[in-house]
Design an enzyme around this catalytic site. Structure first.
Site, PDB file in Angstrom:
ATOM      1  N   ARG A 161       0.828  -1.231   0.000  1.00 49.87           N
ATOM      2  CA  ARG A 161       0.000   0.000   0.000  1.00 49.87           C
ATOM      3  C   ARG A 161       0.850   1.263   0.000  1.00 49.87           C
ATOM      4  NH1 ARG A 161      -1.912  -3.717  -1.164  1.00 49.87           N
ATOM      5  NH2 ARG A 161      -3.633  -4.868  -0.227  1.00 49.87           N
ATOM      6  N   SER A 210     -10.372  -0.430   3.088  1.00 51.02           N
ATOM      7  CA  SER A 210      -9.712  -0.656   4.385  1.00 51.02           C
ATOM      8  C   SER A 210      -9.331   0.671   5.023  1.00 51.02           C
ATOM      9  CB  SER A 210      -8.445  -1.488   4.198  1.00 51.02           C
ATOM     10  OG  SER A 210      -8.796  -2.767   3.742  1.00 51.02           O
ATOM     11  N   GLU A 281      -4.598   3.496   6.122  1.00 46.17           N
ATOM     12  CA  GLU A 281      -4.407   3.208   4.696  1.00 46.17           C
ATOM     13  C   GLU A 281      -5.137   4.250   3.858  1.00 46.17           C
ATOM     14  OE1 GLU A 281      -4.865  -0.878   3.451  1.00 46.17           O
ATOM     15  OE2 GLU A 281      -5.835  -0.270   1.579  1.00 46.17           O
TER      16      GLU A 281
END
Ligand SMILES: Cc1cc2nc3c(=O)[nH]c(=O)nc-3n(C[C@H](O)[C@H](O)[C@H](O)COP(=O)(O)OP(=O)(O)OC[C@H]3O[C@@H](n4cnc5c(N)ncnc54)[C@H](O)[C@@H]3O)c2cc1C
Length: 293
Positions: A161, A210, A281
């Site tokens: 990520r 998320s 995130e």
């Protein structure tokens, strides 16, 4: 000349549906228009961010005091070139996957449940089911106010990520290397992945994907938040999903401040209960921050 719109509501450009306006918005359709828009912002010393499908984005309720770039036209188009798929940075993953399947090319199935764009995928190094952008990306054309550069995988510095792209660097085009695969097999693999996803995540709610990254080791962020007793916890119009605790749902009338307050509470309880510091995130746009622990 590229048209610059003023005071454009960003809530309609995000999947969670919250947030205030962008001071300016440009919708370039060619690389020339994109570079022109970035030059316009540089001349005014104005920050620039891209918005893809807003599927990992939380915009401050006060809005964003800068230029938002939303790619369209040829910057959202998709073409097949042998075993390469060439996509504009604004091309939705669903369109890329559809074109790949029609051409009998596999490799993008993992992205079937990721509701973003090619450019957002590079920026986030989005991934699922053990694959991520790194596994298919050949290179990306990245635009700035002085023009474009083609960056290979190493230069993009993709990890979990994370990419090395900095604010104001806009992915204009990508090339994915795919592999021949019968379209029926692609279709059935995608159906299986989507069914798995539906069983474990809130797929029919307004979320931004998320909330937190998973820690390097130990239980995932969702498990830690669930064990902190926060499933179903509500602040204003925002709720921690009963289906998966690493998702925040807009249950109606949520603000970004509600979502941030939930994130702060989850982070506080996970830190107090397990000694783990969760890192978000979801990308923040505008004046948003989590309180220190
Ligand atoms: C239901 C749901 C499920 C999800 N599942 C997953 C999953 O399994 N795996 C996963 O990794 N993510 C998942 N996500 C999160 C999200 O879909 C991905 O991060 C996606 O790649 C974001 O793409 P986007 O185009 O929507 O980017 P946005 O959310 O619009 O933007 C995200 C970031 O990318 C930047 N950006 C966008 N476009 C560009 C561009 N052209 N050039 C440079 N920067 C750009 C933005 O400025 C921002 O910093 C999910 C989200 C939802 C809502």
């Amino acid at each position: 000349m590229i048209r610059i719109e003023e005071a454009v509501a960003l809530s309609r450009f995000t999947t969670i549906g919250t947030g205030g306006p962008a001071r300016w918005l440009a919708r370039p359709e060619t690389i020339e228009e994109l570079v022109e828009a970035l030059g316009w912002a540089a001349d005014r010393d104005t920050p620039v961010e891209a918005v893809g499908l807003g599927s990992n984005l939380l915009v401050a309720d006060e809005g964003f005091d800068g230029l938002i770039v939303k790619l369209g036209g040829e910057l959202a188009a998709v073409e097949i070139d042998g075993e390469l798929l060439v996509a504009g940075g604004g091309a939705p993953n669903a369109v890329c996957l559809h074109r790949a399947r029609a051409a009998g090319l596999g490799g993008l199935e993992f992205a079937s449940a990721i509701p973003g764009t090619a450019g957002g995928g590079v920026r986030m190094n989005a991934g699922a089911y053990g694959s991520d952008w790194r596994s298919v990306l050949v290179d990306a054309v990245v635009a700035g106010p002085a023009g474009t550069r083609t960056l290979g995988l190493d230069e993009l510095d993709l990890s979990y990520r994370h990419s090395g792209l900095v604010p104001g660097e806009i992915v204009a085009r990508v090339r994915y290397r795919l592999t021949p695969k019968p379209s029926d097999a692609i279709k059935s693999d995608v159906a299986e992945l989507l069914a798995q996803r539906k069983a474990t995540q809130p797929t029919n709610k307004r979320t931004f994907g998320s909330v937190f990254k998973n820690p390097d080791e130990g239980p995932g962020a969702g498990a830690l938040i669930e064990r902190s007793g926060l499933k179903g916890h509500r602040i204003g119009g925002a709720v921690i999903s009963e289906r998966h605790a690493n998702f925040i749902e807009n249950a109606g009338g949520a603000t970004s401040a509600d979502a941030v307050a939930l994130m702060a509470e989850a982070r506080r309880r996970v830190h107090a209960g397990f000694g783990v510091t969760l890192e978000h995130e979801v990308r923040f746009l505008g004046p948003l921050a989590l309180p220190a622990l």
